[in-house]
Motif scaffolding. Structure first.
Motif, PDB file in Angstrom:
ATOM      1  N   ALA A 196       0.921 -22.069   5.755  1.00 59.00           N
ATOM      2  CA  ALA A 196       2.170 -22.033   4.994  1.00 59.00           C
ATOM      3  C   ALA A 196       3.346 -22.298   5.925  1.00 59.00           C
ATOM      4  CB  ALA A 196       2.352 -20.690   4.285  1.00 59.00           C
ATOM      5  N   ILE A 197       3.274 -21.763   7.134  1.00 57.17           N
ATOM      6  CA  ILE A 197       4.315 -21.960   8.146  1.00 57.17           C
ATOM      7  C   ILE A 197       3.636 -22.140   9.491  1.00 57.17           C
ATOM      8  CG2 ILE A 197       4.591 -19.496   8.684  1.00 57.17           C
ATOM      9  CD1 ILE A 197       7.650 -20.034   8.846  1.00 57.17           C
ATOM     10  N   ARG A 254       9.212 -25.011   4.393  1.00 55.93           N
ATOM     11  CA  ARG A 254       7.979 -25.779   4.497  1.00 55.93           C
ATOM     12  C   ARG A 254       7.972 -26.519   5.820  1.00 55.93           C
ATOM     13  NH1 ARG A 254       7.513 -29.153  -1.075  1.00 55.93           N
ATOM     14  NH2 ARG A 254       8.331 -30.726   0.380  1.00 55.93           N
ATOM     15  N   ASP A 284       8.114 -29.560   6.321  1.00 56.67           N
ATOM     16  CA  ASP A 284       9.062 -30.676   6.324  1.00 56.67           C
ATOM     17  C   ASP A 284      10.492 -30.210   6.091  1.00 56.67           C
ATOM     18  OD1 ASP A 284       8.715 -29.907   3.710  1.00 56.67           O
ATOM     19  OD2 ASP A 284       8.293 -31.902   2.912  1.00 56.67           O
ATOM     20  N   LEU A 296       5.486 -16.434   4.755  1.00 54.26           N
ATOM     21  CA  LEU A 296       6.376 -17.270   5.562  1.00 54.26           C
ATOM     22  C   LEU A 296       6.884 -16.404   6.708  1.00 54.26           C
ATOM     23  CD1 LEU A 296       7.472 -20.220   5.112  1.00 54.26           C
ATOM     24  CD2 LEU A 296       9.595 -19.132   4.381  1.00 54.26           C
ATOM     25  N   TYR A 348      -1.134 -27.773   4.164  1.00 53.59           N
ATOM     26  CA  TYR A 348      -0.188 -26.971   3.387  1.00 53.59           C
ATOM     27  C   TYR A 348      -0.959 -26.477   2.170  1.00 53.59           C
ATOM     28  CZ  TYR A 348       4.104 -25.564   1.010  1.00 53.59           C
ATOM     29  OH  TYR A 348       5.085 -24.850   0.369  1.00 53.59           O
ATOM     30  N   GLU A 361      -0.752 -24.430  -0.295  1.00 46.98           N
ATOM     31  CA  GLU A 361      -0.256 -24.246  -1.658  1.00 46.98           C
ATOM     32  C   GLU A 361      -0.564 -25.452  -2.547  1.00 46.98           C
ATOM     33  OE1 GLU A 361       3.620 -22.284  -2.519  1.00 46.98           O
ATOM     34  OE2 GLU A 361       4.132 -24.253  -3.327  1.00 46.98           O
ATOM     35  N   THR A 362      -0.468 -26.659  -1.991  1.00 47.19           N
ATOM     36  CA  THR A 362      -0.705 -27.860  -2.786  1.00 47.19           C
ATOM     37  C   THR A 362      -1.955 -28.621  -2.371  1.00 47.19           C
ATOM     38  OG1 THR A 362       0.604 -29.254  -1.298  1.00 47.19           O
ATOM     39  CG2 THR A 362       1.777 -28.160  -3.119  1.00 47.19           C
ATOM     40  N   VAL A 382       4.798 -32.760   0.972  1.00 45.82           N
ATOM     41  CA  VAL A 382       3.696 -31.818   0.794  1.00 45.82           C
ATOM     42  C   VAL A 382       3.674 -31.218  -0.610  1.00 45.82           C
ATOM     43  CG1 VAL A 382       3.514 -31.272   3.240  1.00 45.82           C
ATOM     44  CG2 VAL A 382       5.009 -29.884   1.785  1.00 45.82           C
ATOM     45  N   GLY A 383       4.773 -31.304  -1.321  1.00 45.18           N
ATOM     46  CA  GLY A 383       4.819 -30.863  -2.707  1.00 45.18           C
ATOM     47  C   GLY A 383       4.662 -32.011  -3.684  1.00 45.18           C
TER      48      GLY A 383
END
Length: 594
Positions: free
Chosen positions: A14-15, A32, A34, A105, A234, A236-237, A309-310
């Motif tokens: 995540a970080i 994030r 980026d 995070l 990443y 989450e996605t 990344v999202g």
């Protein structure tokens, strides 16, 4: 202190942060990978006033640093002239909690005295405004809030807060804990809480590594590469970034400064392929979800080579002036113009990982007929674009050709769709895609083949070489011993190999002639040597590449021929993939020892 890439990443999917040899955080972005840099010192010249977090030991004369075995938890030991010493343990929490993975995070630091009476200074100076200024602060009895650009961080600690705020030098007489995370209350005693998170994080990573299928040889190198590739995900996605940094030049004053904190479909394809060889199916499965969303969004039309990344398409490139750049070398870019490019190899790099879902019984979500129908739209696009000009995998900004590698990837998309259709007992679709693959093959063999030299060229109707032609065997287009492939390999060895390293290409491009070798291409060359039965040479070059790694066991994108210094963004996923693939190919068999 002159910045360099001898840095150790920590993170939790995540970080992430890069920590230098003295235990100083010099790079981290939030919320994030980026995002705006919270720690920006790496990009701010030789002596930045802010953008770092360090612990200075008074009269320090010696520093040792290494990862805790099989984890991304970093241990730094500092020793003073009088023998006083301390250890610093840095990590990003990641462990099971409430039936899910806890990956806040946040960063944790544990500072412990080891001997004598060490005197230390804690300097925590996060950035705001893309490194333009120190973040503003507010404080309470045991915390400090830092108002960064897109997120407010809170440091919770059992160190006296005034020591941190005033950067006061003090005697370290007991362990101290620091939790630098979300702006919310810390609901437990910070010392035991951070220590428990540290212990659980170590346990998580050791369990993850324990499940990897490793080659017999070079296990340390493979484990470190695999862990770091996971840090570039990443979660989450499901996205996987090409590197954790932006704007580290490919060679000094080259202007080749790019932002790699995004998900390139090409790079991610190679990452999941390498990790799949190790049995790390968790990253593959998560990334397949990211790809399926991209396929739905494209609707069978154009697919960018790179996304946020999202899943963001708009990652427009701009130049920031608020920092000096790596070693003062500008420009510093945010975003990447490659999102505007046509790069037709992406269609193969979407199909190839996704077809695995139709075969792999390990997956929680196997591929469905609906997935296959959606993937056929990508195949249609691959067939449509296989003989059209593009920027190629090296992302030329002013050169447009029909690149052979892109065409071969389009062939691979149709070829794999045919095989998947047969597996799914869709015989009519299998024949449809088999016929399309045959048409693309015929076009490549006609347009990219040089009869007078018996080899392939890097683009239709031209004669230039590039290292991606070595991938024709890896993709199954040619047998390694096919005379056409042997002649292509011989030409690449003659023209692109400089010392032990391989260049992507040697022609001048948008920025002149390349001056550094591309590490991933050297690993491709090592694989080709193995395929040609030259294992002793392959192992020799592989060992040289391993010797060029940082103390953290990692590589960046490029390497200098003369002094072997690493250049380009770091840690580079391509390069880590090369370590894994070559170790697997060149290792002795487990049957040799058991």
């Amino acid at each position: 202190m002159i910045p360099n890439l001898d840095l150790a990443p920590i993170g939790n999917c995540a970080i992430s942060a890069l920590v230098d040899r003295r235990g100083r955080f010099v790079w981290a972005c939030a919320p994030r990978v980026d995002g705006d840099p919270v720690f920006s010192a790496l990009m701010d010249g030789h002596d930045p006033d802010h953008g770092f977090w360090d612990v200075e030991l008074e009269d320090c004369i010696h520093v040792e640093q290494a990862y805790v075995r099989n984890t991304p938890v970093l241990r730094t030991v500092m020793t003073a002239g009088d023998g006083a010493s301390l250890e610093l343990l840095d990590f990003a929490p990641r462990h099971p909690k409430h039936s899910r993975t806890y990956r806040p995070l946040a960063f944790g630091r544990v500072l412990r005295p080891l001997s004598g009476a060490p005197r230390v200074t804690v300097r925590l100076r996060p950035s705001a405004g893309w490194g333009a200024r120190r973040a503003e602060t507010t404080s309470g009895s045991n915390h400090v809030r830092y108002l960064c650009t897109d997120v407010t961080f809170r440091l919770t600690t059992d160190c006296p807060v005034s020591h941190v705020l005033n950067e006061r030098t003090f005697r370290l007489e007991k362990p101290l804990a620091f939790f630098f995370g979300p702006d919310e209350g810390y609901d437990q005693d910070v010392g035991p809480g951070v220590q428990a998170a540290l212990d659980r994080t170590i346990g998580y990573w050791r369990e993850w590594v324990r499940k990897l299928y490793l080659p017999l040889d070079w296990q340390e190198a493979v484990i470190r590469a695999a862990i770091t590739l996971k840090l570039c995900a990443y979660e989450e996605t499901g996205a996987i970034v090409a590197a954790l940094t932006t704007s580290v030049p490919e060679f000094p004053e080259s202007g080749r400064n790019w932002d790699y904190r995004y998900c390139w479909i090409r790079d991610a394809y190679y990452v999941v392929r390498a990790l799949n060889r190790l049995g790390a199916v968790d990253i593959l499965e998560n990334y397949l979800g990211y790809l399926r969303n991209l396929v739905d969004d494209s609707g069978g039309g154009h697919v960018q080579p790179v996304y946020g990344v999202g899943l963001e398409a708009e990652i427009d490139e701009r130049i920031v002036e608020s920092v000096e750049g790596y070693r003062g070398m500008k420009p510093v870019r945010v975003g990447n113009q490659a999102r505007e490019h046509l790069q037709h190899d992406v269609y193969g790099q979407i199909v190839l990982p996704l077809v695995q879902s139709f075969y792999d019984q390990r997956l929680i979500r196997p591929g469905t007929i609906e997935d296959f129908r959606a993937l056929e739209k990508v195949g249609d696009r691959a067939f449509e674009m296989h003989d059209q000009v593009d920027a190629g995998l090296w992302e030329f900004r002013t050169i447009a050709r029909v690149h052979t590698y892109s065409s071969v990837m389009c062939w691979a998309a149709c070829d794999r769709l045919s095989k998947a259709a047969k597996h799914l007992e869709l015989e009519d679709r299998a024949e449809h895609w088999r016929a399309r693959a045959a048409k693309i093959r015929e076009r490549i063999e006609t347009e990219a083949f040089l009869e007078d030299e018996g080899r392939f060229a890097a683009s239709f109707g031209n004669r230039e070489l590039d290292a991606s032609l070595l991938q024709m065997t890896d993709l199954g287009f040619l047998d390694p011993m096919d005379p056409r492939q042997v002649a292509t390999f011989d030409a690449i060895e003659r023209d692109l190999k400089k010392g032990p390293y391989l260049f992507r290409y040697v022609e001048p491009d948008d920025f002149g002639e390349p001056e550094t070798a591309f590490n991933f291409c050297t690993f491709w060359f090592i694989e080709a040597l193995h395929q040609n039965g030259r294992d002793e040479e392959a192992r020799e070059i592989f060992e040289q590449m391993l010797s060029r790694r940082t103390h953290a066991g990692l590589l960046s994108e490029d390497i200098s021929l003369n002094d072997h210094e690493l250049w380009g963004n770091y840690p580079q996923t391509y390069s880590l993939v090369g370590i894994i693939n070559c170790a697997i190919l060149l290792s002795r068999s487990w049957t040799d020892v058991r």
